[in-house]
Design a protein around this motif. Structure first.
Motif, short mmCIF file in Angstrom:
data_model
loop_
_atom_site.label_atom_id
_atom_site.label_comp_id
_atom_site.label_asym_id
_atom_site.label_seq_id
_atom_site.Cartn_x
_atom_site.Cartn_y
_atom_site.Cartn_z
N GLY A 69 14.04 -9.38 4.79
CA GLY A 69 14.42 -10.24 3.68
C GLY A 69 13.26 -11.16 3.32
N VAL A 70 12.93 -11.23 2.04
CA VAL A 70 11.84 -12.08 1.55
C VAL A 70 12.38 -12.89 0.38
CG1 VAL A 70 9.51 -12.16 0.60
CG2 VAL A 70 10.12 -10.35 2.23
N THR A 71 12.41 -14.22 0.51
CA THR A 71 12.94 -15.07 -0.56
C THR A 71 11.95 -15.14 -1.72
OG1 THR A 71 11.97 -17.10 0.31
CG2 THR A 71 14.14 -16.45 1.18
N ARG A 72 12.44 -15.65 -2.84
CA ARG A 72 11.57 -15.78 -4.02
C ARG A 72 10.45 -16.78 -3.76
NH1 ARG A 72 13.73 -13.23 -8.45
NH2 ARG A 72 15.92 -12.57 -8.22
N ASP A 73 10.74 -17.86 -3.02
CA ASP A 73 9.70 -18.84 -2.70
C ASP A 73 8.62 -18.22 -1.82
OD1 ASP A 73 10.98 -20.78 -4.14
OD2 ASP A 73 12.00 -21.68 -2.41
N GLN A 74 9.03 -17.44 -0.83
CA GLN A 74 8.07 -16.77 0.04
C GLN A 74 7.22 -15.78 -0.77
OE1 GLN A 74 10.93 -15.17 2.82
NE2 GLN A 74 10.39 -16.68 4.39
N GLY B 203 1.47 6.06 2.09
CA GLY B 203 0.74 4.80 1.97
C GLY B 203 -0.59 4.95 1.26
N THR B 204 -1.06 3.82 0.68
CA THR B 204 -2.37 3.75 0.03
C THR B 204 -3.21 2.72 0.78
OG1 THR B 204 -1.36 4.26 -2.12
CG2 THR B 204 -3.54 3.23 -2.15
N PRO B 205 -4.48 3.00 1.08
CA PRO B 205 -5.29 2.10 1.92
C PRO B 205 -5.38 0.67 1.39
CG PRO B 205 -6.39 4.22 1.65
CD PRO B 205 -5.20 4.24 0.73
N GLU B 206 -5.38 0.48 0.07
CA GLU B 206 -5.53 -0.87 -0.49
C GLU B 206 -4.20 -1.62 -0.57
OE1 GLU B 206 -6.71 1.86 -1.99
OE2 GLU B 206 -8.86 1.64 -1.58
N ASN B 207 -3.09 -0.95 -0.25
CA ASN B 207 -1.78 -1.59 -0.36
C ASN B 207 -1.34 -2.17 0.97
OD1 ASN B 207 -1.68 -0.85 -3.02
ND2 ASN B 207 -0.12 0.72 -2.77
N VAL B 208 -0.62 -3.27 0.89
CA VAL B 208 -0.08 -3.95 2.07
C VAL B 208 1.42 -4.17 1.86
CG1 VAL B 208 -0.08 -6.11 3.39
CG2 VAL B 208 -2.24 -5.10 2.66
N VAL B 209 2.20 -3.90 2.90
CA VAL B 209 3.63 -4.15 2.87
C VAL B 209 3.91 -5.44 3.64
CG1 VAL B 209 5.92 -3.32 3.56
CG2 VAL B 209 4.21 -1.72 2.70
N VAL B 210 4.63 -6.35 3.01
CA VAL B 210 4.99 -7.63 3.64
C VAL B 210 6.50 -7.64 3.86
CG1 VAL B 210 4.95 -10.14 3.44
CG2 VAL B 210 3.07 -8.79 2.49
N ILE B 211 6.92 -7.82 5.12
CA ILE B 211 8.33 -7.86 5.47
C ILE B 211 8.60 -9.05 6.38
CG2 ILE B 211 8.71 -5.37 5.22
CD1 ILE B 211 8.41 -5.10 8.24
N ARG B 212 9.87 -9.29 6.65
CA ARG B 212 10.24 -10.38 7.56
C ARG B 212 9.72 -10.08 8.96
NH1 ARG B 212 14.32 -10.78 10.98
NH2 ARG B 212 15.42 -9.01 10.05
#
Length: 363
Positions: A45-50, A26-35
């Motif tokens: 799962g992350v839709t295109r609209d999300q 991981g990198t401190p400035e990076n964020v992971v977005v998940i369901r």
């Protein structure tokens, strides 16, 4: 004692290597977005609209042309055979977006070139190229109903990415019959913006997503395997240490028996029982420390050994190395001294309680 300390230190190094491999991913400035509720990218799962709504957040860093520095990624597991074996092992296949490589500064191409967007080309981690059959530069892999040409090999600084295969997310989504991305990798303007991004995502019920710092996300991935290694290692160390303590006790009882006259003479010269006790304890601790240093020296040679196993969280192949840290050195030496103290205490008490006349007569 040296062998017991070797086992103890090796297990601690194994756990440290695992955590370092995943946390360093991981990198401190990076964020992971998940369901929300998903523990891994494979479950998410992350839709295109999300994804579009997350991209519009003001805390997201902007790249050339004002584009949001977000990598929309799809992650699947695929079984590939290892070299010298017909038994398949799960490997992470990651589809990355335009900024997939840019957001991961520890990743660099060591051979070949980057895959061309919109093509059936992939690049493989150094660990995959080394250990899996048909995964070398210029060869091809078949998955998702297509043949994928390996055009590059990348080094990821001994992080978990070295156990992955990367391609264009827009090509991998239809190949695996997916309709959505698995996760988003986001670069923030500043690491201080994480709380604002997390709250913005949590407060929007339409999204149903959650954000974690990349380091926290990968640290969570190591939790199950780390617990298993720790429990197994501590169990073995305790069992072996009982034998080592008994051995130390026998050694010190022998020392007391062969130096009875010396003990009687010291007592006759006026040395108190506490001094005799301290002398034998010091001898036991010194022998234990010597064994600890020897065991630690043997364990330090494991730093050049790389192993691979299945990550219990993702069920994918993960390669990592033994890692020796200053904390492990201190813990190991303290462990050896505790064994010396426990093993030498009763013999030292026996030496201190010897009667002067009886000791001289036996001598």
């Amino acid at each position: 004692m040296a062998l017991v300390v070797f086992v103890f230190a090796a297990v601690r190094m194994l756990d440290a290597g695992l955590k370092q491999t995943l946390v360093a991913t991981g990198t401190p400035e990076n964020v992971v977005v998940i369901r929300k509720g998903a523990e891994t990218e494979v479950q998410s799962g992350v839709t295109r609209d999300q994804a579009g709504q997350v991209e519009s957040l003001p805390q997201i860093a902007r790249g050339p042309g004002g584009a949001a520095m977000v990598s929309k990624e799809t992650v699947v597991l695929y079984a590939l055979p290892k070299k010298g074996s017909d038994k398949p092992t799960n490997v992470v296949i990651r589809g990355v977006g335009e900024f997939g490589m840019t957001l991961r500064s520890q990743v660099r191409l060591s051979a070949g070139r980057m895959f061309a967007p919109g093509s059936a080309e992939v690049i493989v981690g150094a660990g995959v190229a080394e250990k899996f059959r048909g995964a070398g530069l210029g060869q091809s892999l078949r998955f998702g109903g297509r043949d994928w040409i390996i055009v590059g090999v990348f080094d990821a600084g001994k992080t978990a990415f070295e156990s992955e295969i990367w391609g264009d997310a827009e090509q991998l989504i239809p190949a695996f019959r997916r309709t959505a991305f698995s996760s988003l990798l986001v670069r923030l303007n500043s690491r201080d913006d994480f709380a604002a991004v997390r709250d913005a995502i949590d407060s929007d019920p339409r999204l149903g997503l959650e954000a974690k710092t990349e380091q926290r996300f990968y640290a969570d991935q190591s939790e199950a395997l780390s617990k298993f290694i720790t429990i197994l290692g501590m169990t073995l160390s305790i069992i072996f240490s009982i034998g080592a303590v008994i051995g130390a006790m026998i050694t010190m009882y022998s020392a007391v028996a062969t130096r009875t006259a010396e003990i009687g003479t010291l007592r006759a010269l006026g040395f108190r029982r506490a001094k005799i006790l301290t002398a034998f304890l010091a001898e036991s601790l010194f022998l234990a420390l010597l064994g600890g240093v020897m065991g630690l020296a043997m364990a330090s040679g494991m730093q050049w050994v790389s192993i691979s196993t299945t990550n219990f969280q993702t069920f994918a192949e993960l390669a990592f190395s033994f890692t020796l840290t200053p904390r492990i050195v201190v813990e190991t030496l303290v462990f050896s001294l505790v064994m010396g103290l426990v093993g030498g205490f009763l013999p030292a008490v026996r030496a201190a309680r010897l009667d002067i006349v009886t000791a001289l007569r036996e001598g």
